[in-house]
Structures are given as C-alpha cells and as structure tokens.
Design a protein around this motif. Structure first.
Motif, mmCIF file in Angstrom:
data_model
loop_
_atom_site.group_PDB
_atom_site.id
_atom_site.type_symbol
_atom_site.label_atom_id
_atom_site.label_comp_id
_atom_site.label_asym_id
_atom_site.label_seq_id
_atom_site.Cartn_x
_atom_site.Cartn_y
_atom_site.Cartn_z
ATOM 1 N N ALA A 34 -27.275 -23.627 9.813
ATOM 2 C CA ALA A 34 -26.150 -24.371 10.383
ATOM 3 C C ALA A 34 -24.836 -23.916 9.762
ATOM 4 C CB ALA A 34 -26.355 -25.872 10.157
ATOM 5 N N HIS A 50 -23.127 -33.683 10.766
ATOM 6 C CA HIS A 50 -24.075 -32.585 10.893
ATOM 7 C C HIS A 50 -24.074 -31.986 12.302
ATOM 8 C CE1 HIS A 50 -27.890 -30.439 10.902
ATOM 9 N NE2 HIS A 50 -28.409 -31.298 11.768
ATOM 10 N N THR A 74 -27.960 -26.486 14.354
ATOM 11 C CA THR A 74 -28.139 -27.830 13.786
ATOM 12 C C THR A 74 -29.415 -28.492 14.290
ATOM 13 O OG1 THR A 74 -26.699 -28.652 15.543
ATOM 14 C CG2 THR A 74 -25.714 -28.297 13.385
#
Ligand SMILES: [Zn+2]
Ligand SMILES: [Zn+2]
Length: 876
Positions: free
Chosen positions: A549, A86, A597
C-alpha cells in the motif's frame, strides 16, 4: 505525547485545546478514533464550541459522497478512523494535499483499542501516514489518548514508531464507585461429562439490567459478544414487558404502590437456579427489590430453568390465572417447598406470604390473554435485587397494605400511583435497547440520543461503547464477563458516575477459568497495575500488505525502510519474488491495477466474506469474514442480527453464502474445532522447573468439527452436532512447555492420566493468559499431548490465533511462571470436584472436553512450577 489516564479524567480537553488553537492558527488536525460513533460524538462537542473558524467534519463510511469533496478542501479538523485512513485518505493523498501540507497534529484517541493484530495494522498505517506527511513537508505532532495502561510511552512508540513523552497522573475529581464481584450460582443442571453448570453471566446481567431500570437507575450493560448483548437486551425487555403486562391488567388502586416488584413472594433460596454464592468481596445490598420479572421469554419459547424450579404456583400471586388458562410448563415444577428460614436479606414482609391469589385484583388476567409461561417464573431476578441499592424496600404485601413505605415510592418515578397510565407501562420495554458497532448511522445516533435524554434507561452493548462514546449521567455499569483486561474493566466501570457522583459497577463472572479466578482473587484486580498493550507491528503478514500500500501511495526507496521496522527489507524481497512489487533502480513500485489496500484486512479475517442472506426473502443481512464464518454462521448456528434471532439453514462456502431463517431458539451455539500443530522454528527456550519453556513459529491446522448447543438461560448442554467443514492452516507463533519422562513418570505411577492432566492444564492456561496479555481466549488456541511428535515429550502449546502471531504467546513466554501459577490457582479454587467450565472445561474444545483430569492438572503444574523461582525474570 501519550496521555494515559482513567475514563472522564479530561483527556479530551488536553488534546482539544492545542488542536483547536492550531486550527485557529491556520493549521489542520487529523483526529483518529477506532469507531465512527466516537467520531460523531467528538464532532458534536466541537460544534458546540461555536468557533466559526473551526471547520470540523467527520470523514467515514457514513459521510455522503457529495460531502467528501467539501471535507477534503475545506475542513481543518477531520475526524476519521484507521480504516478510512487506510482505504481512502492515504491512497488518495494527492486530493488531500492542502490538508496534509498544513497538518499540525494527529490526535489518536482511545488508542488502547489498537492492540493485537488490529493494533499492528494501525501501527503500519500510521507509518504510512508519517511518510505521506513527509511528502508534503509537514511534521505533525502525534498526541495519543489512552485508558490507563502499563508503560504507555513504550506502547505509543510501538504504535507510531516515534519517541513518546507520557502523562499518567490523573488528578481529576471522582465520586466513589462500588465494585461488586458477582459469581453466578452453580445450577442443578449438568453439562458435559456430568459437570455442574453455572447460570450464565448474560442471564444474570439481564436480570440486573431489568431490575436497575425499574429502579430508575440508568445502567449500561457491557456484554462481550454482540450476540450476548442482544440476548441481554431481549431478555431484559421481555421482563419489562411482563411487568408492563401485569400492570396493565390491574385495576387502578390510588393508594397502592404500583411497584411491580411486589408480586413475587418466593424466596430465592427455593430456586436452585438463582442460589447465588456471593464472593466475599461482593457488595450485595441487603435491600431486596422484589420483582415478578421473569427470565426472558418470547411467547412460545420453552424455558429450561423453569423445569427445575420448585416454586409452588400456589404460593405465587403472580400465578393467579383464570381457570382454564393453560400453564403447560408449570407441570414440570417440583413440589412446593417451604421458604428457607435462613433468609437474611428478605424483608419482614416476606414472612407474610403467601398472599392468596384470589384476593389480588392486580392479577386479574383476562382469560386467554395471559402469557402464563412468562409469569410462572419469578425466579432469577429476585436475587439480583439485593444489589439494587437505589431500590426501596417495598413490602411484598404492599398491595394489600397500602402504607408500605411512602418514602420509597417517591424514588420510583415510573410508578404512577393514581393514573392508569397504560401508555407508560406499554412503553416500559422500550427503555432497554441493544447497541453495537455495525448498526446503521441513523440507528446509532438515535440510540445515543435516547440514552442521553433518558428515553432509554438501560443499554446492553458490546465494547463498541467502550471505545469512547461519551455517555454521561450513568448510575451503574454491569460487566457480563471479564472484559479481558484490568484496563478495560476500569474503563468500563468508569462509565458510571460522571460528574463526581458515586456509582455502582458489577463484574459478573462467566463460566470460565479466568472469571472464576478473578471473583475469588480480588487482589488480582485491586491495587494491581493495568496490563501492557501488546501489538506486533513486525508481523510479516501485517507488514507485507502495508508495504504494498505504501509503494502504491509513493514508491518506496531505501530511505523509507527504517520507518517500517527492521524486517522490512526481508519482507520486501518476499513481495518482489511473489510478483506483488517491482524492484527498479528508483525503488519499489506497485504496478498492478488492483488496489494495494485490498491486501490488508485490518480488522482481521482475510478471505472473501460470506454473505448472510435470509432464505425466505433474499434479504442480505450482513457479511462475515471467511475464517469467522466457520465458527459463527456454520450450518445450525444461532445468528443474531440487530436483535433478531436467525438459525443458519446452510453455510455454502463455495457460493460464499449463509442462508438463514428467522427463529426463536432457546439455545446458543458454540463451534468446536480440532487442532494439529507442528513446530517450524524454536526462537527462544528457557528451563522451567524440570521442564523447558519455548517460544517459536508453528503451523496449526484447525478444523471446525461440531457445534455445542447450550440453553440460553441456564447454560445447560443440549448436544454436540457434527459439522463437515474443511480444515484451515495457520502459520503463527506459540509458547509451549515440555516435561521430560523422568518428571512425569512419578505422576503416571500415581495413577494420573497424563493426557487428561495436560489437556486440563492447557484449557485452564488458555483461559488465564488474558490476565497477562491483552487478548481474550478466542484470540488464542492450544494443543496438548502426552507425547508430541516434534518434541518427543509431554507438551502443552498455546498459540496466537492470527496469521503471523499477535504478540500474545510471546507475552505468555515472558510471564510464564506467573501465568502458570495463576492457572494452577484457578483450577484449585474452583469448588467443583472433577472439573467444570469455570476451571478446566473449554467451550471450544474439539475433543468434547475428553479426557480431562483436574487433580492431575494440579499435580502436573506443581511439577512444572517446582524450583522455578527465577523463571519470570530471566525468561525475557
Ligand atoms: Zn470447576
Ligand atoms: Zn480441549
């Protein structure tokens, strides 16, 4: 493909074989695990294959910066976790282009860990991963490995967004595992409203852990909270320290069994805190392992349980103190009692008690060196001995009669009959350690290594280990408190008895409605399918940040929308109106300087973290996310950090800091909150008995208002201290049921306190929902009222404790009839009269567990569940 089978059934081999073959064929592999520890373990296994073309490497928070470039450019088998994917890999996908171009397979190991809100985040991260792969023209196979779960294919599809084949047949060889269901006894202590208090699961676990380690049984104790795991380790270590101390003060007696478990003649029956009521299914072993282990005591720490112990010091050779040695706490002990004649699991030698202390050279304490308080309680550990199957029956008088049982001695490796061996004794406490996620990498590795080598024989852990570290050669597993799901139970129990050996697993019930229900209803555990793994990737609070993101990684186009689910375009519109994304003809763009993020806190929480700082030194101990700070580091809270206990002096939310100081309190703290709830939208409704069941969106306002102090060992309530913290608002989903006035009027006429009945039913139903959804009671909350403003009726709500919901309340709606039936049975099967923490009291109740009406709750649920035969099938 998803493989969903038990622990140690060979899942690793099933994905390793094709994965390694792909590497040899020029491809790359991405291996995802929830924890760094599991990745490290896997890496070790890969290196042991000694295949030169296999360039495996971990890429996680512990990977040194200079190694990261090498991993990106050269590794063909990268082990990482969703957090790194991520935050680091996907946002910098261009640096990984050669890796992504050749990506053949994504292995998602231990994927049952991806449930609830965390699972929903991971589901969206995997969708972003698929999109990045498509950018580099790769279409990797997703291979998922899961503990046993219901409908694994459906779960895998929800997690990845891809169609799944499932493998569920487990044909691996297994030894047998003896499962014990262990209910701690009610003590004579009284808690809130005079309710009886059970001995805590952690206290029982610490006793069992120390006993098993002494008996050379390699044992893992699973404790639900980090704090609990550390408490168990500290307590068990303290017991071993006491054993080591008493051994080190003995004269060498060559022909005498040195087992320390020979010095406690007090029958358990004389000790109310250890009066175990074993459930019928318990596999209690009749062989006692007598110990003089004592409940954990740091020097100088008061010991609550002791004051209730009737054990006469005179009958206990362990109490042979030199004249003049202070034994302050013993003064609180009631008069001596006769050992109970009904003892059935005591060895005959028991009857030869009491050994006059004066004749026992082993107890030759030096004046001033004894820690009398810690020796004064032979207490709880004795009763645990019935379980220690590996423990030989050593006569309590064995020290005086050398020929106790020669055969038994040989199995006690640590007992060294002929040598003084002080160093080994001194080292005894170090055989037990605590393990949790969050330790430094080096500490974790050391601990894992020590457990494999046998340097450490007992380990107390949170579920950090459940998520996969490959610890082989364990003999026993202790599970302190229901681990939340049958899947987790079997996963944890499966840790013991590798290599086809038989094993022992003990589920120790906590003072909690669900635990109580389960130890009294083994049929709810055995022969039942495991739970479905619940997650809700469509939660807009989860989806929004990942769309940002994703747009930052590669601008979003209309073609991308189906990947992220049906609600995507609505959520995108919201993000544009909030100014987070820009809509242009070519698609949606992230145009901010900040990292997209950072919007998603995938392990829950949200808000700026609170720094935990030691006030005397300014040392930063760690950080806690802001919502958790209200409950874990509020002023006055007990905070554990790497086995050390701290008291929170001050929580300063504005400064974002919690000041703590080192302390050794003998209590734990539980934050309590009060809650208001309003209904925003009802999405589904269904009749239930004379009432109605609903599912929908709610707004919950929660405020932590006080904290409860309970004794560490006994669970006795010490007080409820007020707190001044701001309320927090949560938009989430809830399941709620209402009953019309016509249905509750007869109950009111019968003298039932409807508010107390609804409140009791709410508490118990929160406790039981985890049986049907993969959550725990701390993931959900409830509100009950005799008359709710939005419904105008008696209403009981149970809501997801996470922004946007997590799927738990929805599951409760789908399984309402079964869930509420189990709730009713949990209440009726508790032997208390008016309600206790095992049935209707809740440790986090903001109203101080007032009012509660146990019998009223049963009547109320009877009413609700009358004529509900078809509710389960049609509720969905
Ligand atoms: Zn009860
Ligand atoms: Zn309550």
């Amino acid at each position: 493909m998803i493989i969903s089978t038990g622990t140690a059934s060979g899942k690793s081999l099933a994905y390793l074989t094709p994965a390694v073959a792909s590497c040899l064929d020029g491809g790359t592999i991405l291996y995802l695990t929830p924890t760094k520890a599991l990745a490290a373990d896997q890496l070790r296994g890969l290196r042991e294959l000694r295949i030169t073309q296999l360039r495996a490497a971990c890429f996680d928070g512990d990977t040194p910066f200079e190694e990261r470039t090498w991993v990106r450019q050269h590794a063909n088998y990268v082990l990482t976790n969703p957090d790194m994917l991520h935050r680091s890999i996907l946002p910098r996908h261009a640096q990984w282009s050669s890796f992504f171009r050749r990506l053949r397979m994504v292995v998602i190991d231990e994927c049952h860990g991806y449930r609830g809100v965390f699972g929903s985040h991971v589901a969206q991260i995997l969708r972003r991963l698929r999109r990045v792969c498509a950018r580099y023209n790769s279409r990797p196979t997703f291979l998922l490995a899961s503990a046993t779960a219901s409908e694994p294919g459906a779960f895998g599809m929800r997690l990845t967004g891809l169609e799944m084949d499932e493998v569920t047949v487990d044909a691996s060889p297994k030894g047998s595992t003896t499962i014990a269901l262990w209910e701690p006894p009610l003590t004579e202590l009284r808690g809130e409203g005079g309710a009886p208090v059970r001995r805590t699961a952690t206290a029982e676990a610490a006793d069992l852990l120390a006993d098993l380690v002494l008996a050379d049984v390699r044992t893992l104790a699973f404790v639900r909270s980090r704090r609990g795991a550390e408490t168990v380790a500290l307590t068990a270590r303290a017991k071993l320290a006491d054993v080591a101390f008493s051994l080190s003060t003995r004269h060498p007696r060559p022909s005498t069994p040195r087992h320390p478990n020979t010095t406690s003649p007090t029958p358990p029956e004389t000790d109310p805190t250890t009066n175990h009521h074993r459930p019928p299914s318990s596999t209690a072993h009749p062989t006692p392992l007598e110990t003089d282990l004592t409940p954990s005591q740091q020097p100088g720490t008061a010991k609550p349980a002791r004051t209730t112990q009737p054990t006469p010091p005179e009958t206990d050779p362990a109490l042979n103190h030199q004249p003049g040695t202070a034994k302050p706490t013993d003064t609180a002990q009631p008069a001596p009692q006769e050992p109970a004649p009904t003892t059935t699991h005591q060895p005959p030698a028991r009857a030869t008690q009491p050994t006059p202390p004066e004749t026992d050279p082993a107890l030759n304490h030096q004046p001033g060196t004894a820690e009398p308080a810690s020796l004064a309680t032979p207490g709880p550990s004795r009763t645990t001995s019935e379980l220690s199957a590996a423990a030989p029956a050593v006569s309590t008088s064995g020290r005086e009669v050398p020929a106790a049982d020669p055969a038994s001695e040989s199995s006690l490796r640590w007992a060294l009959p002929d040598a003084p061996a002080q160093p080994d004794w001194a080292d005894l406490p170090n055989k037990i350690a605590a393990y949790r996620a969050g330790y430094l990498a080096e500490d974790r590795r050391l601990l894992e290594k020590a457990l494999r080598s046998g340097t450490i024989m007992g380990l107390a852990t949170t579920n950090a280990l459940e998520l996969g570290v490959d610890v082989s050669g364990l003999d026993a597993v202790l599970i302190a408190g229901w681990p939340g799901t049958r899947a987790s139970l079997w996963q944890q129990a499966g840790r013991a008895g590798r290599d086809g050996q038989d094993a022992l697993a003990v589920l120790i019930a906590r003072d909690d409605p669900l635990d109580t229900y389960l130890v009294h209803h083994p049929q709810a555990l055995f022969g039942q399918p495991v739970e479905a793994i619940v997650l809700d990737p469509d939660n807009p609070y989860v989806l929004g940040p990942h769309l940002c993101a994703a747009a930052a990684e590669i601008p979003l186009t209309d073609d991308d929308l189906p990947i992220f689910g049906t609600t995507t375009s609505t959520v995108l519109d919201d993000l544009v109106s909030q100014g987070l994304l820009r809509r242009r003809p070519a698609g949606w763009f992230w145009t901010k300087r900040e990292r997209a993020t950072d919007l998603a806190d995938i392990r829950g929480g949200g808000g700026a973290p609170i720094q935990v700082v030691e006030s005397s030194t300014g040392r930063l101990l760690g950080s806690v996310d802001e919502p958790s700070a209200h409950t874990t580091v509020h002023t006055g809270a007990v905070y554990l950090h790497q086995g050390e206990t701290f008291l929170v002096e001050l929580l300063d939310l504005e400064a974002g800091v919690a000041l703590v100081s080192s302390a050794t309190p003998d209590f734990t703290t539980f934050a309590r909150d009060i809650t208001d709830i309003s209904i925003l939208a009802t999405q589904r409704s269904h009749p239930l008995g004379p009432g109605t069941l609903h599912f929908g969106e709610v707004e919950v306002t929660r405020q932590v208002v006080s904290y409860l102090k309970r004794r560490l060992q006994s669970g006795e309530m010490l007080g409820d201290e007020p707190l001044d913290l701001p309320p927090r608002t949560l938009r989430t989903r809830a399941v709620w049921w209402t009953l019309p006035a016509s249905a509750v009027a007869p109950l009111a006429e019968a003298g039932i306190d409807l508010g107390g009945a609804a409140h009791a039913a709410e508490h118990a139903s929160i406790g039981l929902l985890p049986l049907f959804a993969t959550c725990d009671r701390w993931d959900i909350g409830g509100v009950s009222t005799e008359l709710h403003a939005d419904t105008g009726l008696l209403t009981v709500f149970v809501y997801d404790g996470h922004e946007g919901g997590a799927g738990f309340a929805e599951r409760g709606y789908a399984r309402a009839a079964d869930w509420l039936t189990a709730t009713r049975e949990a209440i009726t099967s508790c032997e208390c009269e008016r309600g206790c923490p095992s049935c209707i009291q809740s440790p986090k109740c903001g109203n101080g567990n007032e009012p509660l009406d146990k019998r009223g709750a049963v009547r109320l649920l009877n009413t609700l569940l009358s004529s509900q035969q078809n509710a389960t099938t049609s509720a969905q």
